[in-house]
Design an enzyme around this catalytic site. Structure first.
Site, PDB file in Angstrom:
ATOM      1  N   GLU A  20       0.818  -1.207   0.000  1.00 13.31           N
ATOM      2  CA  GLU A  20       0.000   0.000   0.000  1.00 13.31           C
ATOM      3  C   GLU A  20       0.856   1.262   0.000  1.00 13.31           C
ATOM      4  O   GLU A  20       0.720   2.133  -0.862  1.00 13.31           O
ATOM      5  CB  GLU A  20      -0.934  -0.004   1.208  1.00 13.31           C
ATOM      6  CG  GLU A  20      -1.787   1.237   1.329  1.00 13.31           C
ATOM      7  CD  GLU A  20      -2.671   1.413   0.116  1.00 13.31           C
ATOM      8  OE1 GLU A  20      -2.373   2.305  -0.707  1.00 13.31           O
ATOM      9  OE2 GLU A  20      -3.655   0.672  -0.012  1.00 13.31           O
ATOM     10  N   ASP A  38       1.395   4.009  -3.050  1.00 14.69           N
ATOM     11  CA  ASP A  38       1.079   5.427  -2.856  1.00 14.69           C
ATOM     12  C   ASP A  38       2.273   6.313  -3.199  1.00 14.69           C
ATOM     13  O   ASP A  38       2.144   7.324  -3.910  1.00 14.69           O
ATOM     14  CB  ASP A  38       0.670   5.672  -1.407  1.00 14.69           C
ATOM     15  CG  ASP A  38      -0.682   5.074  -1.055  1.00 14.69           C
ATOM     16  OD1 ASP A  38      -1.399   4.642  -1.968  1.00 14.69           O
ATOM     17  OD2 ASP A  38      -1.010   5.047   0.148  1.00 14.69           O
ATOM     18  N   SER A  51      -6.843   2.499  -4.121  1.00 14.02           N
ATOM     19  CA  SER A  51      -5.572   2.918  -3.533  1.00 14.02           C
ATOM     20  C   SER A  51      -4.624   3.477  -4.581  1.00 14.02           C
ATOM     21  O   SER A  51      -3.682   4.192  -4.226  1.00 14.02           O
ATOM     22  CB  SER A  51      -4.886   1.732  -2.854  1.00 14.02           C
ATOM     23  OG  SER A  51      -5.446   1.482  -1.595  1.00 14.02           O
ATOM     24  N   ASP A 100     -17.303  11.306 -18.913  1.00 14.09           N
ATOM     25  CA  ASP A 100     -18.490  10.671 -18.340  1.00 14.09           C
ATOM     26  C   ASP A 100     -18.433   9.165 -18.624  1.00 14.09           C
ATOM     27  O   ASP A 100     -18.264   8.739 -19.771  1.00 14.09           O
ATOM     28  CB  ASP A 100     -19.742  11.287 -18.968  1.00 14.09           C
ATOM     29  CG  ASP A 100     -20.993  11.026 -18.161  1.00 14.09           C
ATOM     30  OD1 ASP A 100     -20.881  10.413 -17.082  1.00 14.09           O
ATOM     31  OD2 ASP A 100     -22.076  11.439 -18.604  1.00 14.09           O
ATOM     32  N   ILE A 101     -18.557   8.375 -17.586  1.00  8.16           N
ATOM     33  CA  ILE A 101     -18.496   6.914 -17.715  1.00  8.16           C
ATOM     34  C   ILE A 101     -19.922   6.382 -17.773  1.00  8.16           C
ATOM     35  O   ILE A 101     -20.701   6.585 -16.816  1.00  8.16           O
ATOM     36  CB  ILE A 101     -17.725   6.280 -16.535  1.00  8.16           C
ATOM     37  CG1 ILE A 101     -16.359   6.947 -16.379  1.00  8.16           C
ATOM     38  CG2 ILE A 101     -17.594   4.780 -16.739  1.00  8.16           C
ATOM     39  CD1 ILE A 101     -15.437   6.825 -17.558  1.00  8.16           C
ATOM     40  N   GLY A 140     -24.061   5.844 -15.561  1.00  7.35           N
ATOM     41  CA  GLY A 140     -24.994   6.467 -16.484  1.00  7.35           C
ATOM     42  C   GLY A 140     -24.600   7.912 -16.708  1.00  7.35           C
ATOM     43  O   GLY A 140     -23.619   8.404 -16.138  1.00  7.35           O
ATOM     44  N   GLY A 195     -23.955  11.736 -16.486  1.00  7.36           N
ATOM     45  CA  GLY A 195     -23.802  12.604 -15.328  1.00  7.36           C
ATOM     46  C   GLY A 195     -23.207  11.867 -14.141  1.00  7.36           C
ATOM     47  O   GLY A 195     -22.506  10.871 -14.297  1.00  7.36           O
ATOM     48  N   ASP A 212     -22.819   9.429 -11.025  1.00  8.45           N
ATOM     49  CA  ASP A 212     -23.369   8.153 -10.589  1.00  8.45           C
ATOM     50  C   ASP A 212     -22.566   7.640  -9.409  1.00  8.45           C
ATOM     51  O   ASP A 212     -21.457   8.118  -9.129  1.00  8.45           O
ATOM     52  CB  ASP A 212     -23.394   7.129 -11.734  1.00  8.45           C
ATOM     53  CG  ASP A 212     -22.024   6.864 -12.339  1.00  8.45           C
ATOM     54  OD1 ASP A 212     -21.165   6.304 -11.629  1.00  8.45           O
ATOM     55  OD2 ASP A 212     -21.795   7.216 -13.509  1.00  8.45           O
TER      56      ASP A 212
END
Length: 530
Positions: A241, A245, A447, A490-491, A507, A509, A511
């Site tokens: 971790e 980072d 992460s 936008d995904i 969708g 916008g 989500d």
């Protein structure tokens, strides 16, 4: 004497086998005080949400100071109860206390229990703490009455081989910089970026090998121990971790000073709830104050006392007002949010659900041969290896800046804080290259997306400094003003359901899988600069 019950300090799930705690057992805790002028604090937060620049630390201290005389009365009460008080000076919001169980029970009128778990003897409060009414009105939370809560890092190893990028070696920094149009003329020079780590360390040799491989100038790395926890040299599995980072934050902002805040993930005498609180408090004490803080740890909201989350958010809001943007990973367990078995309905992770930070979710990314985005979907659980954390808080109400977006109702039918706000690639099967314990490998999770986004904030702060402007600070509301713009991709496809828990779908916008989507770094820079 009549006491006020301070509701919100109990854990919802504690298991069995509890017995009265030994009266002589020593408890170490922290009491968190409310600002004396909460309405003024909220007004300042609203002004900054509307675009006003951050305040100086001196101004924040004056704004958020607790009532001095009331704090002194509270501390004197604790000392009369047999507790030793330390680490408070006006206008601080926290004070530590230490003493035997018998004194804790006397001070807070709540019995203490203990039980054996995994070789540790843990403790918790049996009832809600109580204080005399004149004192309870000054206190937000008593943190440290339990040692059960633990940090959960949000990284995952891939299941599938080979990976799409670089013949199975994972995405390199140049890939991500190109895909997300991250500013390559900036380095983070003159900026500070804090990485919060909990019982996770690093080997400088791994960092240097990674940065040298990718022709990145070696950033300056400073380690600050919050509670005596030392860097273990990157020898433990969970050290992936901290390594992730540092390597990727440094890859995005190599000119910044990287500050590792080392804290415990939890012991028989220290909970993660208090460890996080202490770390947030000490970040505020750094001079100069960092412009960004990245947190890659968390767990389901229900695994923490409600008052602990409120105390965390108070300290996050203090950092935000002073110009420090706090970012937290939304988690890797999709809409479920919990580590291990629990109640089969959606949860969100904390601290990602805190209203005054930026929650970072995950996507699945593939690139063209010239390193442009080919496909990007919400990170979905296609092979039982996680999904983008997201959902609606049960603890925090919907903030004003989310009222204009379609945040669904939370599992009990109320409006809450929606998570995440933004996202970047996090699927371990389209993961990131790192060097860990001398080996080149691939890793993923929110992460990864979180320190990269923190690196972008660091670059934006550098550009603002060059333009004679302050850091972005509490940037989350401004992201919602920019949400429908080209600053985000936008995904539209993907979900964060997992077996047994129906989650949310991507969708148009905002989500609850990817927030506003993944960033276009250059356009976000322009928007926040101009």
């Amino acid at each position: 004497m009549i006491h006020d019950i301070m509701h919100g300090h109990l854990l919802s799930e504690v298991g069995e086998g509890w017995r009265p705690a030994r009266p002589e057992r020593v408890i170490r805790g922290t009491i968190v005080f409310l600002p004396a002028a909460p309405a003024a604090v909220e007004a300042a937060i609203s002004r900054q949400a509307a675009g006003e620049p951050p305040l100086s630390k001196a101004a924040v201290d004056q704004l958020m100071a607790p009532a001095h005389a009331a704090v002194q009365r509270t501390l004197a009460y604790l000392e009369r109860s047999g507790l030793k008080v330390s680490n408070w000076a006006f206008p601080g919001l926290t004070a530590d206390f230490t003493g035997p169980v018998r004194a804790v029970e006397r001070a807070f009128s709540c019995g203490m229990l203990e039980a054996s778990r995994d070789g540790l003897t843990l403790y918790r409060n049996r009832g809600e703490p109580q204080l005399p009414p004149t004192l309870a009105a000054t206190v937000l939370a008593v943190i440290g009455l339990e040692s059960l809560t633990r940090a959960k890092p949000a990284f995952r190893w891939p299941f599938q081989h080979p990976f799409p990028a670089n013949a199975g070696r994972g995405f390199y920094p140049d890939d991500i910089i190109s895909a997300y149009n991250l500013p390559d003329t900036l380095s983070g020079e003159g900026q500070r970026l804090v990485l919060m780590e909990f019982s996770s360390g690093f080997n400088p040799g791994d960092l240097n090998a990674f940065w040298d491989q990718h022709r990145i100038m070696r950033p300056t790395v400073q380690v600050v121990s919050v509670d005596g926890t030392a860097n273990d040299g990157g020898v433990a599995p969970q050290d992936a971790e901290c390594t992730l980072d540092l390597e990727w934050a440094g890859a995005i902002a190599p000119g910044a000073e990287l500050v590792v805040m080392q804290s415990s993930s939890g012991t028989s005498d220290l909970s993660f709830a208090r460890s996080m609180l202490m770390a947030l408090d000490q970040v505020y004490g750094l001079d100069p104050l960092p412009g960004a803080v990245s947190i890659s740890y968390g767990d389901a909201e229900s695994h923490f006392p409600k008052r602990a989350l409120m105390a965390w958010d108070l300290l996050v809001s203090r950092l935000s007002l002073a110009g420090c943007t706090v970012l937290a990973a939304s988690g890797d367990r999709g809409a479920y949010g919990e580590a291990g078995p629990g109640r089969p309905y959606p949860h969100v992770d904390a601290p990602a659900s805190l209203p005054h930070l930026v929650a970072v979710g995950g996507t699945t990314l593939t690139l063209t041969a010239d390193l442009q985005r080919k496909t990007e979907t919400g990170w979905s659980d296609t092979n039982n290896n996680g999904a983008s954390g997201g959902g609606v808080s049960l603890m925090f109400p919907r903030p004003t800046w989310q009222e204009s977006v379609n945040v669904p109702l939370n599992p009990v039918g109320r409006y809450g804080r929606g998570v995440p706000d933004v996202a970047l690639n996090a699927d371990p099967d389209t993961g990131y290259a790192i060097t860990f314990q001398g080996q080149r490998t691939v890793i993923g999770g929110t992460s990864a997306s979180t320190p990269i986004t923190a690196g972008l904030i660091t670059l934006i702060n550098e550009a603002r400094a060059q333009a004679g402007r302050g850091p972005v600070g509490f940037v989350t509301p401004r992201l919602y003003k920019l949400g429908p713009s080209a600053a985000f991709h936008d995904i539209l496809d993907g979900n964060n359901s997992i077996p047994g828990v129906s989650g949310y779908r991507c969708g148009p916008g905002w989500d609850a899988v990817t927030g506003w989507g993944s960033v276009d770094g250059g356009r976000l820079l322009d928007a926040l600069l101009n």
